[in-house]
Design a protein around this motif. Structure first.
Motif, PDB file in Angstrom:
ATOM      1  N   ASP A 295     -72.898 -15.803 -40.448  1.00  0.00           N
ATOM      2  CA  ASP A 295     -71.673 -15.590 -41.450  1.00  0.00           C
ATOM      3  C   ASP A 295     -71.314 -14.023 -41.759  1.00  0.00           C
ATOM      4  OD1 ASP A 295     -71.294 -18.407 -41.638  1.00  0.00           O
ATOM      5  OD2 ASP A 295     -72.313 -18.518 -43.470  1.00  0.00           O
ATOM      6  N   HIS A 296     -72.336 -13.361 -41.449  1.00  0.00           N
ATOM      7  CA  HIS A 296     -72.353 -11.787 -42.065  1.00  0.00           C
ATOM      8  C   HIS A 296     -71.883 -11.072 -40.921  1.00  0.00           C
ATOM      9  CE1 HIS A 296     -73.111  -8.149 -44.028  1.00  0.00           C
ATOM     10  NE2 HIS A 296     -73.980  -7.778 -43.014  1.00  0.00           N
ATOM     11  N   GLN A 297     -71.885 -11.571 -39.364  1.00  0.00           N
ATOM     12  CA  GLN A 297     -71.789 -10.834 -38.372  1.00  0.00           C
ATOM     13  C   GLN A 297     -70.004 -10.337 -38.258  1.00  0.00           C
ATOM     14  OE1 GLN A 297     -74.687  -9.587 -37.798  1.00  0.00           O
ATOM     15  NE2 GLN A 297     -74.335  -9.313 -35.439  1.00  0.00           N
ATOM     16  N   PRO A 298     -69.195 -11.136 -38.230  1.00  0.00           N
ATOM     17  CA  PRO A 298     -67.873 -10.774 -38.432  1.00  0.00           C
ATOM     18  C   PRO A 298     -67.601  -9.665 -39.158  1.00  0.00           C
ATOM     19  CG  PRO A 298     -67.866 -13.337 -38.273  1.00  0.00           C
ATOM     20  CD  PRO A 298     -69.435 -12.738 -38.637  1.00  0.00           C
ATOM     21  N   GLN A 299     -68.291  -9.460 -40.431  1.00  0.00           N
ATOM     22  CA  GLN A 299     -68.052  -8.630 -41.223  1.00  0.00           C
ATOM     23  C   GLN A 299     -68.446  -7.244 -40.878  1.00  0.00           C
ATOM     24  OE1 GLN A 299     -65.766  -8.555 -44.037  1.00  0.00           O
ATOM     25  NE2 GLN A 299     -65.551 -10.595 -43.107  1.00  0.00           N
ATOM     26  N   MET A 300     -69.858  -7.067 -40.092  1.00  0.00           N
ATOM     27  CA  MET A 300     -70.114  -6.075 -39.362  1.00  0.00           C
ATOM     28  C   MET A 300     -69.311  -5.255 -38.143  1.00  0.00           C
ATOM     29  SD  MET A 300     -73.482  -5.925 -40.659  1.00  0.00           S
ATOM     30  CE  MET A 300     -74.234  -4.665 -39.475  1.00  0.00           C
ATOM     31  N   LEU A 301     -68.621  -6.472 -37.633  1.00  0.00           N
ATOM     32  CA  LEU A 301     -67.575  -5.826 -36.777  1.00  0.00           C
ATOM     33  C   LEU A 301     -66.346  -5.242 -37.534  1.00  0.00           C
ATOM     34  CD1 LEU A 301     -66.218  -7.723 -33.794  1.00  0.00           C
ATOM     35  CD2 LEU A 301     -64.618  -7.075 -35.314  1.00  0.00           C
ATOM     36  N   LEU A 302     -66.067  -5.690 -38.543  1.00  0.00           N
ATOM     37  CA  LEU A 302     -64.960  -5.204 -39.300  1.00  0.00           C
ATOM     38  C   LEU A 302     -65.216  -3.820 -39.819  1.00  0.00           C
ATOM     39  CD1 LEU A 302     -61.982  -5.964 -40.174  1.00  0.00           C
ATOM     40  CD2 LEU A 302     -62.923  -6.346 -42.449  1.00  0.00           C
ATOM     41  N   LYS A 303     -66.601  -3.530 -40.218  1.00  0.00           N
ATOM     42  CA  LYS A 303     -66.846  -2.390 -40.755  1.00  0.00           C
ATOM     43  C   LYS A 303     -66.927  -1.144 -39.831  1.00  0.00           C
ATOM     44  CE  LYS A 303     -70.097  -3.943 -44.554  1.00  0.00           C
ATOM     45  NZ  LYS A 303     -71.542  -4.124 -44.890  1.00  0.00           N
ATOM     46  N   LEU A 304     -67.204  -1.549 -38.531  1.00  0.00           N
ATOM     47  CA  LEU A 304     -67.247  -0.794 -37.676  1.00  0.00           C
ATOM     48  C   LEU A 304     -65.823  -0.425 -37.102  1.00  0.00           C
ATOM     49  CD1 LEU A 304     -69.828  -2.430 -34.967  1.00  0.00           C
ATOM     50  CD2 LEU A 304     -70.191  -0.200 -36.155  1.00  0.00           C
ATOM     51  N   LEU A 305     -64.908  -1.294 -37.132  1.00  0.00           N
ATOM     52  CA  LEU A 305     -63.628  -0.918 -36.772  1.00  0.00           C
ATOM     53  C   LEU A 305     -63.002  -0.016 -37.950  1.00  0.00           C
ATOM     54  CD1 LEU A 305     -60.812  -1.720 -35.539  1.00  0.00           C
ATOM     55  CD2 LEU A 305     -60.577  -3.402 -36.968  1.00  0.00           C
ATOM     56  N   LYS A 306     -63.197  -0.270 -38.941  1.00  0.00           N
ATOM     57  CA  LYS A 306     -62.686   0.565 -40.223  1.00  0.00           C
ATOM     58  C   LYS A 306     -63.486   1.966 -40.053  1.00  0.00           C
ATOM     59  CE  LYS A 306     -61.437  -1.103 -44.030  1.00  0.00           C
ATOM     60  NZ  LYS A 306     -61.309  -1.869 -45.351  1.00  0.00           N
ATOM     61  N   ILE A 307     -64.343   2.128 -39.421  1.00  0.00           N
ATOM     62  CA  ILE A 307     -65.200   3.623 -39.289  1.00  0.00           C
ATOM     63  C   ILE A 307     -63.852   4.370 -38.416  1.00  0.00           C
ATOM     64  CG2 ILE A 307     -66.424   4.990 -37.963  1.00  0.00           C
ATOM     65  CD1 ILE A 307     -68.631   3.078 -38.555  1.00  0.00           C
ATOM     66  N   HIS A 308     -63.313   3.759 -37.468  1.00  0.00           N
ATOM     67  CA  HIS A 308     -62.264   4.477 -36.506  1.00  0.00           C
ATOM     68  C   HIS A 308     -60.928   4.009 -36.989  1.00  0.00           C
ATOM     69  CE1 HIS A 308     -65.691   5.125 -33.697  1.00  0.00           C
ATOM     70  NE2 HIS A 308     -66.067   3.991 -33.970  1.00  0.00           N
ATOM     71  N   VAL A 309     -60.475   3.185 -37.585  1.00  0.00           N
ATOM     72  CA  VAL A 309     -59.389   2.998 -38.342  1.00  0.00           C
ATOM     73  C   VAL A 309     -59.268   2.407 -39.713  1.00  0.00           C
ATOM     74  CG1 VAL A 309     -56.999   1.593 -38.067  1.00  0.00           C
ATOM     75  CG2 VAL A 309     -58.831   1.951 -35.884  1.00  0.00           C
ATOM     76  N   PRO A 310     -59.584   3.518 -40.661  1.00  0.00           N
ATOM     77  CA  PRO A 310     -59.910   3.335 -42.058  1.00  0.00           C
ATOM     78  C   PRO A 310     -58.973   2.274 -42.940  1.00  0.00           C
ATOM     79  CG  PRO A 310     -60.296   5.670 -41.447  1.00  0.00           C
ATOM     80  CD  PRO A 310     -59.607   5.045 -40.419  1.00  0.00           C
ATOM     81  N   ASP A 311     -57.481   2.556 -42.465  1.00  0.00           N
ATOM     82  CA  ASP A 311     -56.523   1.868 -43.262  1.00  0.00           C
ATOM     83  C   ASP A 311     -55.957   0.784 -41.995  1.00  0.00           C
ATOM     84  OD1 ASP A 311     -54.365   0.896 -44.481  1.00  0.00           O
ATOM     85  OD2 ASP A 311     -53.362   2.804 -44.941  1.00  0.00           O
ATOM     86  N   LEU A 312     -56.157  -0.259 -42.157  1.00  0.00           N
ATOM     87  CA  LEU A 312     -55.644  -1.223 -41.264  1.00  0.00           C
ATOM     88  C   LEU A 312     -54.188  -1.717 -41.525  1.00  0.00           C
ATOM     89  CD1 LEU A 312     -59.016  -3.398 -40.828  1.00  0.00           C
ATOM     90  CD2 LEU A 312     -57.953  -1.892 -39.085  1.00  0.00           C
TER      91      LEU A 312
END
Length: 428
Positions: A295-312
């Motif tokens: 259940d936690h893995q999708p949130q790991m992906l989102l955290k990586l995305l927000k490193i490069h695109v902080p405001d979605l």
């Protein structure tokens, strides 16, 4: 042999078509008239490699579908219960469809003079065949199991996308029975198979199915846990697991780190086994953790995305892959579902592509944009997420059409070399 299949979902349709291809006379029963009509026309109600060819070859010959239980039970010697076994809100298995099928079969056995075997093929927790299906069959028929009719359990081990192959070339066949006569009838269906055939009692057969799925799910969550650590240490987790998988005691299968597991089996079956353990006053901490990591893995992906695109907010995010795995159109428990949900919660504009599963995902997220190609999804995107391991994604070369070439890969499908992209793998 004359076989009736109760339920024309994933397992029932594949089982019926494959038994027909082995020369048996098969009748499939369902309550959905559209499914029955579709099967009789040789059109499978689900996508599965090789299934359509089998239906077209045997529909109208030694394979037919019907709404009529009386017809099916009267003209068969063995019935397979292949109905859904979902979990309820508390994670425990919901057996209402098994109960309904058992009662319907039992009512037809009442007036049948010949010996008939009823086989539970649905995935059910241990003791279900013995304590749920058999008593209902006896009550509805007025007959005695083990004397007037037989009962058995024959779990399926079918991978979605490869189910026809797996049925015809299994690693093993498990036959559960509490009386030798029923077991012998079930075993006779598989007399041409060369794989090991294990004969056990029904509750052991039920447990084998659950333990198999729970162990594979555990390997995936273990690999993801290791991958999350390797990511922080700058270690290639795929190289780690390559080395680990060479150990014959471990094997290389199900060691790929990534976005996690989904589908109709692993999440449901692990939850059901946890629920069954609670019934016998045991807390399976390892199995609970398997689900927590997943259940936690999708949130790991989102955290990586927000490193490069902080405001979605208002950013165009391409999600490539909607099915829970490649070579299927099944979105049940797909990891793309929580990924898209999180993106929408952040105010992102989601554009999605999958070669097969878009029509199903539209029922979950009707208001996002769906496109017909991966290239179209990438056009003017601010970032791209790879959520399913479709082979075509390995060949993508249109990242230059993105507004910002940020690629967050949940399945290790993209080789970033020479592509001029900002690349992050979820665990590597």
């Amino acid at each position: 042999m004359r076989i009736s299949i109760i339920g024309t979902g994933y397992v029932g349709t594949v089982t019926g078509a494959c038994f027909a291809s082995l020369g048996n006379d098969v009748i499939c029963v369902d309550v959905d008239a559209r499914r029955v009509e579709s099967m009789n026309a040789g059109v499978p109600p689900i996508y599965e490699e090789g299934l359509e060819e089998l239906l077209k070859a045997h529909a109208g010959k030694n394979l037919r579908a019907t709404l009529d239980y009386d017809d099916a039970i009267a003209h068969s010697d063995i019935s397979f219960i292949c109905v859904p076994t979902p979990t309820d809100e508390g994670g425990k298995i919901d057996l209402r469809f098994v109960r309904e099928a058992s009662r319907s079969i039992g009512q037809r056995l009442k007036n049948k003079s010949s010996y008939h075997v009823v086989v539970v093929k649905s995935t059910v927790v241990p003791q279900t065949t013995q304590s749920v299906a058999t008593p209902i069959l006896e009550e509805a028929s007025g007959k005695k199991a083990g004397v007037d009719f037989g009962v058995g359990m024959n779990p399926e081990f079918l991978r979605e996308g490869k189910a026809v192959h797996d049925f015809m070339h299994p690693d093993r066949i498990v036959i559960g029975g509490d009386d030798p006569k029923a077991q012998a009838v079930i075993k006779s269906l598989y007399k041409g198979y060369k794989c090991p055939i294990l004969e056990v009692d029904t509750k052991t057969a039920e447990m084998i199915k659950y333990v198999s799925n729970a162990f594979l799910a555990t390997k995936i969550s273990f690999s993801n846990e290791v991958g999350n650590i390797c990511k922080r240490l700058g270690i290639d987790t795929y190289k780690v697991m390559e080395g680990v998988g060479l150990d014959a005691r471990i094997s290389p299968f199900f060691l790929n780190s990534g976005l996690g597991f989904g589908g109709s089996c692993f999440p449901k079956d692990v939850k059901a086994l946890i629920g069954k353990a609670a019934d016998v006053d045991y807390e399976p901490q390892l199995l609970k953790t398997v689900l927590l990591v997943n259940d936690h893995q999708p949130q790991m992906l989102l955290k990586l995305l927000k490193i490069h695109v902080p405001d979605l907010k208002d950013k165009r995010i391409a999600v490539l892959g909607l099915a829970f795995k490649n070579d299927t159109d099944d979105i049940r428990e797909s990891r793309a579902i929580p990924v898209i949900g999180s993106l929408l919660a952040e105010g992102a504009q989601v554009v999605a592509y999958d070669p097969m599963a878009s029509r199903h995902m539209k029922k979950v997220y009707p208001n996002i944009e769906y496109v017909k190609t991966a290239d179209e999804a990438l056009m003017d995107a601010d970032a791209c997420i790879v959520a399913t391991e479709w082979a075509e994604f390995k060949k993508l070369d249109s990242f230059g059409n993105m507004r910002r070439p940020v690629v967050i890969d949940g399945r290790k499908m993209i080789d970033p070399k020479g592509k001029n992209i900002i690349y992050e793998g979820i665990c590597w």
